[in-house]
Write a protein that holds these residues in place. Structure first.
Motif, PDB file in Angstrom:
ATOM      1  N   LEU A  10       0.787  -1.225   0.000  1.00 47.92           N
ATOM      2  CA  LEU A  10       0.000   0.000   0.000  1.00 47.92           C
ATOM      3  C   LEU A  10       0.820   1.277   0.000  1.00 47.92           C
ATOM      4  O   LEU A  10       0.392   2.287  -0.550  1.00 47.92           O
ATOM      5  CB  LEU A  10      -0.940   0.019   1.208  1.00 47.92           C
ATOM      6  CG  LEU A  10      -2.062  -1.003   1.181  1.00 47.92           C
ATOM      7  CD1 LEU A  10      -2.863  -0.943   2.468  1.00 47.92           C
ATOM      8  CD2 LEU A  10      -2.963  -0.783  -0.012  1.00 47.92           C
ATOM      9  N   THR A  14       0.524   4.783  -2.645  1.00 47.09           N
ATOM     10  CA  THR A  14       0.013   5.944  -1.918  1.00 47.09           C
ATOM     11  C   THR A  14       0.964   7.117  -2.051  1.00 47.09           C
ATOM     12  O   THR A  14       0.547   8.244  -2.327  1.00 47.09           O
ATOM     13  CB  THR A  14      -0.201   5.583  -0.436  1.00 47.09           C
ATOM     14  OG1 THR A  14      -1.075   4.470  -0.358  1.00 47.09           O
ATOM     15  CG2 THR A  14      -0.776   6.746   0.330  1.00 47.09           C
ATOM     16  N   THR A  18       0.485  10.706  -3.943  1.00 46.86           N
ATOM     17  CA  THR A  18       0.674  11.964  -3.223  1.00 46.86           C
ATOM     18  C   THR A  18       1.585  12.907  -3.986  1.00 46.86           C
ATOM     19  O   THR A  18       1.276  14.085  -4.142  1.00 46.86           O
ATOM     20  CB  THR A  18       1.273  11.687  -1.829  1.00 46.86           C
ATOM     21  OG1 THR A  18       0.409  10.823  -1.117  1.00 46.86           O
ATOM     22  CG2 THR A  18       1.464  12.960  -1.048  1.00 46.86           C
ATOM     23  N   GLY A  33       3.386  14.462   3.331  1.00 42.49           N
ATOM     24  CA  GLY A  33       2.960  13.078   3.523  1.00 42.49           C
ATOM     25  C   GLY A  33       3.714  12.415   4.667  1.00 42.49           C
ATOM     26  O   GLY A  33       3.136  11.710   5.494  1.00 42.49           O
ATOM     27  N   GLN A  37       2.215  11.087   8.334  1.00 41.76           N
ATOM     28  CA  GLN A  37       2.485   9.743   8.840  1.00 41.76           C
ATOM     29  C   GLN A  37       3.095   9.792  10.238  1.00 41.76           C
ATOM     30  O   GLN A  37       2.687   9.049  11.134  1.00 41.76           O
ATOM     31  CB  GLN A  37       3.425   8.995   7.902  1.00 41.76           C
ATOM     32  CG  GLN A  37       2.794   8.546   6.627  1.00 41.76           C
ATOM     33  CD  GLN A  37       3.790   7.834   5.720  1.00 41.76           C
ATOM     34  OE1 GLN A  37       4.996   7.885   5.941  1.00 41.76           O
ATOM     35  NE2 GLN A  37       3.278   7.183   4.701  1.00 41.76           N
ATOM     36  N   GLN A  74     -11.433   8.150   4.535  1.00 40.06           N
ATOM     37  CA  GLN A  74     -11.589   7.583   3.189  1.00 40.06           C
ATOM     38  C   GLN A  74     -12.892   8.056   2.548  1.00 40.06           C
ATOM     39  O   GLN A  74     -12.929   8.386   1.357  1.00 40.06           O
ATOM     40  CB  GLN A  74     -11.565   6.055   3.252  1.00 40.06           C
ATOM     41  CG  GLN A  74     -11.551   5.393   1.905  1.00 40.06           C
ATOM     42  CD  GLN A  74     -10.255   5.637   1.157  1.00 40.06           C
ATOM     43  OE1 GLN A  74      -9.186   5.604   1.746  1.00 40.06           O
ATOM     44  NE2 GLN A  74     -10.350   5.880  -0.125  1.00 40.06           N
TER      45      GLN A  74
END
Length: 84
Positions: A10, A14, A18, A33, A37, A74
């Motif tokens: 994933l 992702t 981004t 990003g 995280q 989401q």
């Protein structure tokens, strides 16, 4: 092991999504990003420390809460994308 496999499957798409949106801002997008995280991990660690550890129920509730937050994020993302 399954967590590592899932992360490996994933994380690259992702990050590509981004930074690929506006190529001129790829460095800034990667930084934001990474910040998101790290802050999410820090908040998760903080909340794990705040809740009592007297049984598995508290941890299950914490994990369920984070899952609900992820689902809500989401759904907001899908709504924004569908508007375009």
């Amino acid at each position: 092991m399954l967590l590592g496999i899932g992360h490996g499957l994933l994380a690259p798409p992702t990050l590509a999504g981004t930074v690929g949106l506006i190529p001129a801002l790829a460095g800034s997008a990667a930084a934001v990003g990474g910040l998101v995280q790290q802050m999410t991990g820090a908040l998760g660690g903080f909340f794990v420390g705040v809740f009592p550890h007297h049984g598995p129920v508290n941890m299950v509730l914490l994990m369920l809460g984070w899952a609900v937050c992820g689902l809500a994020a989401q759904l907001v993302l899908f709504r924004v994308v569908l508007r375009r």
